[in-house]
Design an enzyme around this catalytic site. Structure first.
Site, PDB file in Angstrom:
ATOM      1  N   ARG A  42       4.865  -8.416  28.473  1.00  0.00           N
ATOM      2  CA  ARG A  42       4.478  -7.009  28.571  1.00  0.00           C
ATOM      3  C   ARG A  42       3.407  -6.834  29.638  1.00  0.00           C
ATOM      4  O   ARG A  42       2.536  -7.680  29.818  1.00  0.00           O
ATOM      5  CB  ARG A  42       3.944  -6.506  27.231  1.00  0.00           C
ATOM      6  CG  ARG A  42       4.960  -6.532  26.117  1.00  0.00           C
ATOM      7  CD  ARG A  42       4.351  -6.065  24.806  1.00  0.00           C
ATOM      8  NE  ARG A  42       5.018  -6.703  23.679  1.00  0.00           N
ATOM      9  CZ  ARG A  42       4.448  -6.925  22.499  1.00  0.00           C
ATOM     10  NH1 ARG A  42       3.185  -6.566  22.292  1.00  0.00           N
ATOM     11  NH2 ARG A  42       5.105  -7.518  21.541  1.00  0.00           N
ATOM     12  N   ARG A  83       5.025  -7.216   5.727  1.00  0.00           N
ATOM     13  CA  ARG A  83       4.332  -6.783   6.938  1.00  0.00           C
ATOM     14  C   ARG A  83       5.072  -5.567   7.501  1.00  0.00           C
ATOM     15  O   ARG A  83       6.293  -5.584   7.656  1.00  0.00           O
ATOM     16  CB  ARG A  83       4.333  -7.895   7.984  1.00  0.00           C
ATOM     17  CG  ARG A  83       3.651  -7.462   9.280  1.00  0.00           C
ATOM     18  CD  ARG A  83       4.126  -8.257  10.464  1.00  0.00           C
ATOM     19  NE  ARG A  83       3.498  -7.787  11.699  1.00  0.00           N
ATOM     20  CZ  ARG A  83       4.075  -7.881  12.889  1.00  0.00           C
ATOM     21  NH1 ARG A  83       5.271  -8.407  13.030  1.00  0.00           N
ATOM     22  NH2 ARG A  83       3.454  -7.449  13.962  1.00  0.00           N
ATOM     23  N   ARG A 127       1.498 -22.237  27.859  1.00  0.00           N
ATOM     24  CA  ARG A 127       1.459 -23.681  28.102  1.00  0.00           C
ATOM     25  C   ARG A 127       2.179 -24.035  29.400  1.00  0.00           C
ATOM     26  O   ARG A 127       1.703 -24.860  30.183  1.00  0.00           O
ATOM     27  CB  ARG A 127       2.094 -24.426  26.923  1.00  0.00           C
ATOM     28  CG  ARG A 127       1.283 -24.338  25.638  1.00  0.00           C
ATOM     29  CD  ARG A 127       2.084 -24.745  24.433  1.00  0.00           C
ATOM     30  NE  ARG A 127       3.202 -23.833  24.190  1.00  0.00           N
ATOM     31  CZ  ARG A 127       3.986 -23.876  23.114  1.00  0.00           C
ATOM     32  NH1 ARG A 127       3.765 -24.770  22.175  1.00  0.00           N
ATOM     33  NH2 ARG A 127       4.982 -23.013  22.970  1.00  0.00           N
ATOM     34  N   HIS A 171      -1.968  -5.663  15.439  1.00  0.00           N
ATOM     35  CA  HIS A 171      -2.621  -6.937  15.075  1.00  0.00           C
ATOM     36  C   HIS A 171      -3.763  -6.712  14.085  1.00  0.00           C
ATOM     37  O   HIS A 171      -4.687  -7.521  13.990  1.00  0.00           O
ATOM     38  CB  HIS A 171      -3.158  -7.675  16.310  1.00  0.00           C
ATOM     39  CG  HIS A 171      -2.116  -8.122  17.265  1.00  0.00           C
ATOM     40  ND1 HIS A 171      -2.298  -8.089  18.647  1.00  0.00           N
ATOM     41  CD2 HIS A 171      -0.882  -8.637  17.077  1.00  0.00           C
ATOM     42  CE1 HIS A 171      -1.221  -8.542  19.249  1.00  0.00           C
ATOM     43  NE2 HIS A 171      -0.341  -8.878  18.315  1.00  0.00           N
ATOM     44  N   GLU A 173      -2.456 -14.216   9.006  1.00  0.00           N
ATOM     45  CA  GLU A 173      -2.015 -12.881   8.613  1.00  0.00           C
ATOM     46  C   GLU A 173      -1.244 -12.884   7.301  1.00  0.00           C
ATOM     47  O   GLU A 173      -1.335 -11.947   6.513  1.00  0.00           O
ATOM     48  CB  GLU A 173      -1.161 -12.285   9.733  1.00  0.00           C
ATOM     49  CG  GLU A 173      -1.954 -12.013  11.010  1.00  0.00           C
ATOM     50  CD  GLU A 173      -1.073 -11.743  12.216  1.00  0.00           C
ATOM     51  OE1 GLU A 173      -0.816 -10.557  12.469  1.00  0.00           O
ATOM     52  OE2 GLU A 173      -0.659 -12.698  12.905  1.00  0.00           O
ATOM     53  N   ASN A 185       8.380 -10.765   6.590  1.00  0.00           N
ATOM     54  CA  ASN A 185       8.213 -10.040   7.855  1.00  0.00           C
ATOM     55  C   ASN A 185       9.600  -9.834   8.429  1.00  0.00           C
ATOM     56  O   ASN A 185      10.166 -10.725   9.067  1.00  0.00           O
ATOM     57  CB  ASN A 185       7.333 -10.846   8.814  1.00  0.00           C
ATOM     58  CG  ASN A 185       7.110 -10.136  10.145  1.00  0.00           C
ATOM     59  OD1 ASN A 185       7.670  -9.066  10.390  1.00  0.00           O
ATOM     60  ND2 ASN A 185       6.312 -10.726  11.012  1.00  0.00           N
TER      61      ASN A 185
END
Length: 397
Positions: free
Chosen positions: A240, A90, A283, A179, A383, A10
């Site tokens: 975002r 990817r 978290r 995704h 993935e 990736n």
């Protein structure tokens, strides 16, 4: 010696993740990360038997190529380079050109580069990574797996924007979704849990991480998804903004903001970070909320509310719903987030099973709703395994 190992790459603009996947078991026998490319501190790190090792890269030169060369050396040192049968990459954006995994050649590389306008940070970096691995592994077949491919089954009513056809015809402006490999994987795993054929299964897949998206899966196919022309649309995310009135952009430009400043704000300074004024990490948001932090509490409430709204709206895309699936970093591990989303969905009959919710963490899957109520479950995503398996399938096709 195994004949089922695929190296998954990736390649990002300033980083390169890699994993060696056994396509029989799905296990990552080795994984690592090259990061800070273009900077003096550029390095490659990996874990072996739980121990992290790291090497610095040369201060100048092609850091992507250096990183790949170091990975090759590592595989040689471990005596497993010869066991790798293929390489899977990817790729974030395949546009309308790529609807499935393809073998990488010069034509494919050119097509991916042509799509760079749709993913200017990602696609050029993917090509750099591909060229580096093709140089390092000239004898191995290499495959491109696209984030957007799973969503190419969306009907026109879902992917078409309410704008002039000229904008679509001239520039390809439409909903693409992302995704895809994650939504594909968890929907297949969820079908197994429900003991139903994938082609007769219907899910709402909720991928919640620093990037987040929802996908309506009808009879095993994507029929709608929350990310749009770019990954900025849809849910509130780590940094975002998600869905936003586009006139706000015009408003800020008239206030003297530069185009670059506006989009930096929407992509990097918004979301959980922007609302909380504290952190983009869920978290940290939950911890601060539990300590009474007002901004963190509001960020948590907005995040969970918007996810629930999307889930509710995506029921319209389905004739029936077998389960809601939570996945990715937040979806797999944050009990408070899952609990709040289910509470927001109580009008549809969802009731959390607190004990089951607590058990479905840190790689454990399971149904987290009470018996005889609508089903919500946690499925850890993988993935890399999807990329590896699809590469292996193409190799033997």
């Amino acid at each position: 010696m195994s004949n089922s190992l695929v190296l998954v790459i990736n390649s990002g603009s300033s980083s390169l993740k890699f994993a060696l996947i056994d396509t029989v078991t799905g296990e990552a026998t080795l994984s690592g990360l090259g990061e800070c490319f273009g900077l003096p501190e550029a390095n490659v790190s990996w874990k072996i038997n739980g121990e992290k090792q790291e090497v610095k890269l040369e201060a100048t030169g092609n850091h992507h190529q250096q990183a790949v060369d170091r990975i090759v050396a590592l595989l040689d040192e471990l005596g497993i380079k010869q066991d790798i049968v293929a390489i899977g990459h990817r790729v974030v954006h395949g546009g309308e050109k790529f609807t499935q995994t393809v073998k990488v050649d010069d034509t494919v590389l050119e097509e991916i580069e042509k799509l760079s306008d749709l993913a200017p940070l990602h696609n050029p970096a993917h090509v750099i990574g591909m060229r580096a691995t093709m140089k390092a592994f000239p004898a191995l077949s290499q495959y491109a797996v696209f984030d957007t491919a799973f969503h190419q089954s969306m009907p026109a009513k879902a992917y078409t924007g309410a704008i002039s056809r000229k904008l679509y015809n001239d520039y390809g402006i439409r909903r693409y979704g992302f995704h895809g490999t994650s939504h594909y994987f968890v929907s297949r795993e969820a079908a197994k849990v429900m003991n139903k054929p994938v082609e007769k299964s219907n899910f709402i897949s909720v991928h919640l991480g620093n990037g987040a998206s929802v996908c309506a899966v009808k009879n095993g196919k994507s029929v709608d998804t929350s990310m749009g022309f770019t990954p900025l649309a849809g849910l509130m995310m780590g940094t975002r903004c998600g869905d936003l009135d586009p006139s706000i952009i015009e408003f800020l430009l008239k206030k003297g903001w530069s185009q670059e400043d506006v989009f930096t704000e929407l992509n990097k300074n918004s979301g959980l970070l922007g609302v909380s004024g504290l952190t983009s990490d869920c978290r940290g948001i939950v911890e601060a909320m539990e300590n009474g932090h007002e901004g963190a509490t509001l960020a948590f409430e907005i995040f969970c509310y918007r996810v629930a709204k999307y889930i509710g709206s995506y029921m319209v895309a389905l004739d029936e719903l077998d389960a809601i699936i939570f996945t990715a970093g937040i979806g797999e591990n944050s009990l408070p987030v899952r609990s709040k989303i289910l509470e927001n969905l109580k009008i549809f009959g969802y009731r959390e099973d607190a004990e089951a919710n607590a058990a479905a963490r840190f790689g454990n899957q399971g149904i987290i709703t009470q018996p005889n109520t609508p089903v919500a479950m946690v499925i850890p995503t993988n993935e890399e395994w999807v990329i590896a398996k699809q590469s292996m399938e193409m190799l033997h096709s």
